[in-house]
Scaffold this active site. Structure first.
Site, PDB file in Angstrom:
ATOM      1  N   GLU A  40     -16.550 -14.241  11.432  1.00  0.00           N
ATOM      2  CA  GLU A  40     -15.764 -13.108  11.909  1.00  0.00           C
ATOM      3  C   GLU A  40     -16.110 -11.832  11.154  1.00  0.00           C
ATOM      4  O   GLU A  40     -16.059 -10.729  11.720  1.00  0.00           O
ATOM      5  CB  GLU A  40     -14.271 -13.411  11.771  1.00  0.00           C
ATOM      6  CG  GLU A  40     -13.760 -14.463  12.750  1.00  0.00           C
ATOM      7  CD  GLU A  40     -12.290 -14.757  12.564  1.00  0.00           C
ATOM      8  OE1 GLU A  40     -11.701 -14.157  11.647  1.00  0.00           O
ATOM      9  OE2 GLU A  40     -11.737 -15.576  13.311  1.00  0.00           O
ATOM     10  N   ASP A  61      19.712 -44.532 -16.975  1.00  0.00           N
ATOM     11  CA  ASP A  61      18.342 -44.190 -16.599  1.00  0.00           C
ATOM     12  C   ASP A  61      18.222 -42.745 -16.131  1.00  0.00           C
ATOM     13  O   ASP A  61      17.108 -42.221 -16.013  1.00  0.00           O
ATOM     14  CB  ASP A  61      17.847 -45.106 -15.471  1.00  0.00           C
ATOM     15  CG  ASP A  61      17.650 -46.538 -15.935  1.00  0.00           C
ATOM     16  OD1 ASP A  61      17.331 -46.721 -17.119  1.00  0.00           O
ATOM     17  OD2 ASP A  61      17.810 -47.461 -15.120  1.00  0.00           O
ATOM     18  N   ASP A  99      17.467 -47.686 -12.265  1.00  0.00           N
ATOM     19  CA  ASP A  99      18.573 -47.949 -11.349  1.00  0.00           C
ATOM     20  C   ASP A  99      19.943 -47.781 -11.980  1.00  0.00           C
ATOM     21  O   ASP A  99      20.948 -47.773 -11.281  1.00  0.00           O
ATOM     22  CB  ASP A  99      18.466 -49.358 -10.764  1.00  0.00           C
ATOM     23  CG  ASP A  99      18.397 -50.433 -11.850  1.00  0.00           C
ATOM     24  OD1 ASP A  99      18.631 -50.111 -13.030  1.00  0.00           O
ATOM     25  OD2 ASP A  99      18.098 -51.595 -11.511  1.00  0.00           O
ATOM     26  N   THR A 138      -6.996 -20.183  19.184  1.00  0.00           N
ATOM     27  CA  THR A 138      -7.819 -21.398  19.083  1.00  0.00           C
ATOM     28  C   THR A 138      -7.823 -22.012  17.694  1.00  0.00           C
ATOM     29  O   THR A 138      -8.443 -23.057  17.493  1.00  0.00           O
ATOM     30  CB  THR A 138      -9.273 -21.069  19.482  1.00  0.00           C
ATOM     31  OG1 THR A 138      -9.843 -20.154  18.524  1.00  0.00           O
ATOM     32  CG2 THR A 138      -9.334 -20.444  20.867  1.00  0.00           C
ATOM     33  N   ASP A 139      -7.138 -21.401  16.751  1.00  0.00           N
ATOM     34  CA  ASP A 139      -7.247 -21.822  15.357  1.00  0.00           C
ATOM     35  C   ASP A 139      -6.092 -22.712  14.915  1.00  0.00           C
ATOM     36  O   ASP A 139      -6.289 -23.683  14.176  1.00  0.00           O
ATOM     37  CB  ASP A 139      -7.297 -20.559  14.478  1.00  0.00           C
ATOM     38  CG  ASP A 139      -7.460 -20.880  13.013  1.00  0.00           C
ATOM     39  OD1 ASP A 139      -8.176 -21.843  12.709  1.00  0.00           O
ATOM     40  OD2 ASP A 139      -6.890 -20.173  12.178  1.00  0.00           O
ATOM     41  N   ASP A 168      10.477 -50.914 -13.819  1.00  0.00           N
ATOM     42  CA  ASP A 168      11.327 -52.042 -14.172  1.00  0.00           C
ATOM     43  C   ASP A 168      10.656 -53.324 -13.705  1.00  0.00           C
ATOM     44  O   ASP A 168       9.718 -53.296 -12.903  1.00  0.00           O
ATOM     45  CB  ASP A 168      12.698 -51.921 -13.488  1.00  0.00           C
ATOM     46  CG  ASP A 168      13.514 -50.767 -14.043  1.00  0.00           C
ATOM     47  OD1 ASP A 168      13.456 -50.549 -15.262  1.00  0.00           O
ATOM     48  OD2 ASP A 168      14.188 -50.088 -13.249  1.00  0.00           O
ATOM     49  N   ALA A 224     -10.091  -9.979  10.053  1.00  0.00           N
ATOM     50  CA  ALA A 224     -10.954 -11.160   9.947  1.00  0.00           C
ATOM     51  C   ALA A 224     -10.705 -11.939   8.663  1.00  0.00           C
ATOM     52  O   ALA A 224     -10.963 -13.149   8.603  1.00  0.00           O
ATOM     53  CB  ALA A 224     -12.423 -10.735  10.016  1.00  0.00           C
TER      54      ALA A 224
END
Length: 976
Positions: free
Chosen positions: A698, A633, A629, A728-729, A341, A295
């Site tokens: 649970e 850089d 660019d 189902t989870d 920039d 659980a």
């Protein structure tokens, strides 16, 4: 490494096994490669692509899929389930042990498949940014994918290009970073004029190699080897490719998983003697301990997080932001500062000359009918001082604008004729901000120079006006300064153009210092680069999100400030800091400047300054996104938390160093990426709340069973828990990972840098609120079903007893109640603060699909007789179904009410980082001097240079310098 075993030159058409010596004479090399300086034809290139294959490096070491799959069985949660399986087998429950092992295998396969999908999502992003190379085919330059290069192609190489094949230089000279091959970090010169016939191949000064980087210069070369036949392929340099790293978020979740495992084992061991003391049999106590272990295991947590990050990467790619690794998604969500920039990021990088200035005055050029001779000469000189090629759109946008100006004015200037006339080229130097060419004109050499107006003024001593050259007087210099200031204040980028004709017979200067002197100023060119229309709203959103925006540019401070003001930068104060002032600042003064809360324009700064700014901001605790660019850089892009390279205008080097690449070079995409990062991180927290919540309903049934000493039959079986966790989870949890952004997402301050993904408030909401409500509801449904069926405390409910069917229906109600509470939790977890109505109850289609699957799965377990024996369930009556039907509304409604109360009590969310106290916009220090003159003094110009370049008196120059010093001193004052 050297290559001694070279094959002899080819004697026939080149084939896949031919390897001509790249150092043989060019004539022989062209013969052996069956090519020419005009390059290959497109048809021949296509044929050779078939013969040689794509220009790619083959991965020799495949991924260890089995090892990756095995890793899914060794993480703490899988090991915890394995312990539970062993306990079940030992306690005489082989069916349960088999079921738990099946869950482990299925969950491992699911996690493995999802991680592979995540990896493919990141690898597929290479398609967004294919490496490009410029080649000459059919005598015309064109861009082709680097993978399409073949031996014999003529390759054009420029600064910032990543060289994609081995090649022999034909013309020009370049500086090349060979560190990928040799480990040497200092670039080396490679020139077509430096021919080396002997020695190691890698040291040949006229050869280029795949995988290296051009850091300066321009050249053409003929491709001699591609793919695995290159030196890079021969030495198996693919080993330098980085492997996928776990993100900080994934490491946090794994730590949380270990903590969950320790808690689960501790709780199981603690309650085992408690169950025995309460009168349970050993098998019942062991079943109880197994139930607690199972659980407490959130089986789907790790794969769900990985898949959510991968989905975030794909969403960013669709928005124009290509992220190289999953970890960047979470980092984006905590960004507090963007250093951007100006050109191409805030603006459209669509330069167009809108005005020119000559001593005759300012002239608009759109449209222009009668072109004055001075304007025509200015346009001709500016076009000559370029290297761009408009036919392919290749080149600097500024140079393309100058060529467009010449074309609009009818000035004859074709790139082909320009290159034929060129005698020397001194490339743009960012330190002195000048570029010069020497060109043949009517039997003489004419020098053409363009660059920053202040630098041209320093190197000029004549002025051309109305067709006559005359000495440049102080009054002329002052007039030029005022013209530059007026144009820059309108947000225009201003260049000055100058020239000088050498005496007939004199060759082009060999040194730049000799060329850039005694120039004649021809005039000014003003270019409009309009702000992108989407940037101003993006800046406003960034400000609302508590993100500061600093501009780091090599442009004039007046122009940069005008553009910044147009897009809304500086809403809490704006300050212009020059490169010289930044260099003079100590770290303490820089820290004080950045802590003021103002947004700063770092003008005329070098790319290296970005690295220092990034370090200072990170030291202040900021999460920094830095754009760039250029080649220089790259260090700053690596140092920033998020390095952002330009996909269109950026160099290969910058894209390689960056974490994220913008395919549209747009600042608005950065803000959109930050929003996507925040949304992904929020969604991860949403499904963590969802997964953790149902652990409480649970666990509680086992605690009730143990504490009652068996007087209350076990309300939930381990098989039913497995049906919840696996059946189902998972799908609803995955759907929560795709939830849309919650309203107000960009109105919150950035997430603190070191904040953990799992916060105490989340656990309180999941366990103490939603979990408790769910546990009360499911246990209430269990007792109601038993009581209505005639059960009293202590009554037997085992097989063969009259109450056995009632007991099975009660456990089914408990199990179905958990499923229904999950549905309510899923809707509640969709928002953390806002109401469900604000995002639309039915807007998440994936969640609706997951819930539909969960209900269908639940119906099968409840009403398919073949599954009753496996899960211990029984068909329910309509009345029993009605017992659990309200559970989703109750769970969601309680949380909706809680969030409404929190919103009513909430104070306004701050919109700036908490470290910053923003002062009011400072009033400018009064001065009667021209702003451009003051700006030059702030750039470090001394009195003599100001007097010489601007034509001001020595007394005025001294006053200007003193005024500049007062401004610089004010930068270091901390806000009170």
């Amino acid at each position: 490494m050297t290559t001694d075993a070279l094959q002899p030159p080819a004697t026939g058409p080149p084939g896949a096994q031919d390897a001509p010596d790249p150092r043989e004479p060019l004539g022989l090399l062209f013969r052996d490669l069956r090519t020419s300086p005009r390059g290959l034809t497109e048809r021949e290139a296509t044929r050779r692509q078939t013969v040689y294959g794509p220009n790619v490096l083959t991965r020799h070491s495949g991924r260890h899929r089995l090892r990756e799959l095995a890793a899914q069985f060794t993480h703490p949660l899988a090991l915890l389930l394995a312990v539970a399986a062993v306990l079940a087998a030992v306690s005489g429950s082989p069916a349960l042990a088999v079921a738990i092992v099946a869950v482990i295998v299925l969950n491992a396969m699911l996690a493995f498949a999802q991680e592979q999908q995540a990896e493919r999502a990141v690898e597929a992003l290479a398609a967004f940014l294919p490496e490009q190379s410029t080649v000459v085919r059919d005598g015309v330059r064109r861009d082709v994918p680097a993978a399409a290069l073949v031996p014999g192609d003529v390759l054009a190489v420029e600064e910032g290009d990543r060289i994609s094949a081995d090649a022999r230089l034909l013309s020009g000279d370049v500086e090349v970073d060979l560190s990928a091959l040799t480990g040497e970090s200092v670039p080396v010169l490679r020139s077509a004029e430096l021919v080396d016939r002997a020695g190691p191949l890698l040291h040949a000064r006229d050869l280029l190699f795949s995988g290296t980087v051009c850091t300066g210069g321009q050249a053409t070369a003929v491709v001699t080897a591609t793919g695995m036949r290159t030196e890079l392929g021969r030495i198996a340099a693919l080993s330098q490719r980085t492997r996928r790293e776990q993100s900080p978020l994934e490491r946090q979740v794994k730590r949380a998983a270990r903590l969950i495992a320790v808690i689960a084992v501790g709780v199981g061991l603690a309650f085992l003697p408690t169950g025995l003391a309460a009168g349970l049999s050993l098998s019942a106590a062991v079943s109880f301990a197994i139930g607690l272990l199972v659980a407490n295991v959130p089986e789907g947590l790790l794969p769900t997080i990985t898949l959510a990050l991968a989905a975030g990467v794909r969403d960013l790619a669709r928005r124009g932001a290509v992220v190289k690794r999953l970890s960047a998604v979470e980092t984006l969500g905590s960004t507090t500062v963007v250093c951007t920039d100006k050109t191409g990021t805030l603006t459209e990088n669509r330069m167009r000359v809108t005005a020119v200035w000559t001593p005759h005055g300012e002239s608009a050029v759109d449209p222009i009918r009668d072109v004055p001779d001075d304007v025509r000469l200015l346009a001709e000189a500016a076009a000559a001082c370029t290297t761009a090629r408009p036919e392919s759109g290749h080149g600097d946008p500024t140079e393309l604008a100058l060529l467009d100006l010449a074309d609009r004015l009818g000035v004859p200037s074709t790139p082909q004729q320009r290159d034929l006339d060129r005698r020397a080229l001194f490339r743009f130097d960012p330190r002195i901000k000048l570029m010069t060419t020497a060109d043949a004109r009517d039997g003489a050499v004419v020098l053409h120079t363009k660059g920053a107006p202040e630098e041209i003024l320093t190197h000029a001593d004549h002025l051309r006006g109305q067709g006559v050259e005359r000495p440049l007087t102080p009054a002329d210099r002052t007039e030029v300064v005022h013209a530059v200031g007026a144009l820059a204040a309108r947000g225009l980028r201003v260049l000055a153009v100058a020239g000088r004709q050498l005496p007939p017979g004199r060759p082009a200067p060999a040194r730049r210092e000799d060329a850039e002197q005694q120039l004649c100023l021809l005039g000014l060119v003003a270019m409009a680069d309009p702000p992108r229309p989407e940037v101003a709203p993006a800046i406003a959103r960034a400000h609302r999100a508590g993100i500061a925006v600093h501009v780091v540019t090599g442009d004039n401070g007046l122009t940069a400030a005008a553009v910044a003001d147009q897009v809304g930068i500086g809403h809490r104060g704006m300050r212009v800091v020059t490169g010289t002032e930044l260099e003079a600042m100590g770290d303490d003064r820089l820290d004080a400047l950045l802590a003021r809360g103002e947004e700063v324009i770092f003008a005329r700064t070098s790319p290296e300054a970005k690295l220092r700014i990034a370090d200072a901001l990170r030291a202040e605790g900021h999460t920094v996104a830095m754009t760039g660019d250029g080649v220089n850089d790259a260090p700053a892009l690596r140092r920033a938390d998020i390095g952002v390279a330009m996909g269109r205008s950026g160099t290969d080097v910058a894209r390689e160093a960056a974490t994220m690449v913008l395919t549209d070079d747009n600042f608005a995409t950065i803000v959109a990426a930050v929003e996507a990062g925040r949304r992904t991180y929020d969604n991860i927290r949403k499904f963590i709340v969802y997964i953790f919540t149902h652990a409480v309903p649970e666990v509680v049934p086992f605690l009730v069973f143990a504490l009652a000493g068996g007087a209350i039959p076990l309300p939930l079986t381990v098989m039913q828990i497995l049906a919840v966790d696996l059946g189902t989870d998972t799908l609803p949890a995955l759907a929560l990972g795709r939830e849309k952004a919650e309203p107000g997402l960009m109105d919150r301050p950035p997430r603190p840098r070191g904040e953990h993904v799992i916060r105490p408030a989340m656990l309180a909401r999941a366990w103490a609120f939603l979990g408790v409500i769910s546990a009360v509801l499911v246990m209430g449904g269990y007792f109601v079903t038993l009581t209505v069926g005639g059960w009293h405390a202590g009554d037997p409910t085992g097989p063969g007893t009259p109450l056995h069917l009632t007991y099975q229906q009660a456990t089914t109600v408990t199990w179905l109640g958990i499923v229904f509470c999950q549905i309510g939790t899923a809707f509640a977890a969709r928002t953390e603060h806002a109401s469900l109505r604000s995002i639309g109850p039915l807007s998440n289609r994936q969640l609706l699909g997951g819930i539909t699957f969960s209900l269908a799965f639940a119906a099968a377990i409840v009403y398919v007789p073949a599954l009753h024996g496996v899960f211990g369930t029984a068909a329910l009556t309509p009345a029993q179904l009605a017992t659990v039907a309200p559970f989703p509304i109750i769970v969601w409604g309680a949380d909706e009410l809680r969030r409404a109360l929190l919103r009513r009590r909430a104070v306004p969310v701050p919109t700036a980082p908490r470290r910053i106290v923003a002062p009011p916009r400072p009033a400018p220090i009064p001065s009667g001097h021209h702003p451009l003159a003051v700006l030059l003094a702030r750039h470090g110009w001394d009195a003599h240079r100001l007097t010489h370049a601007l034509g001001v008196s020595e007394h005025a120059a001294a006053e200007i310098i003193e005024h500049a010093r007062r401004i610089a001193a004010e930068h270091g004052h901390r806000a009170d």
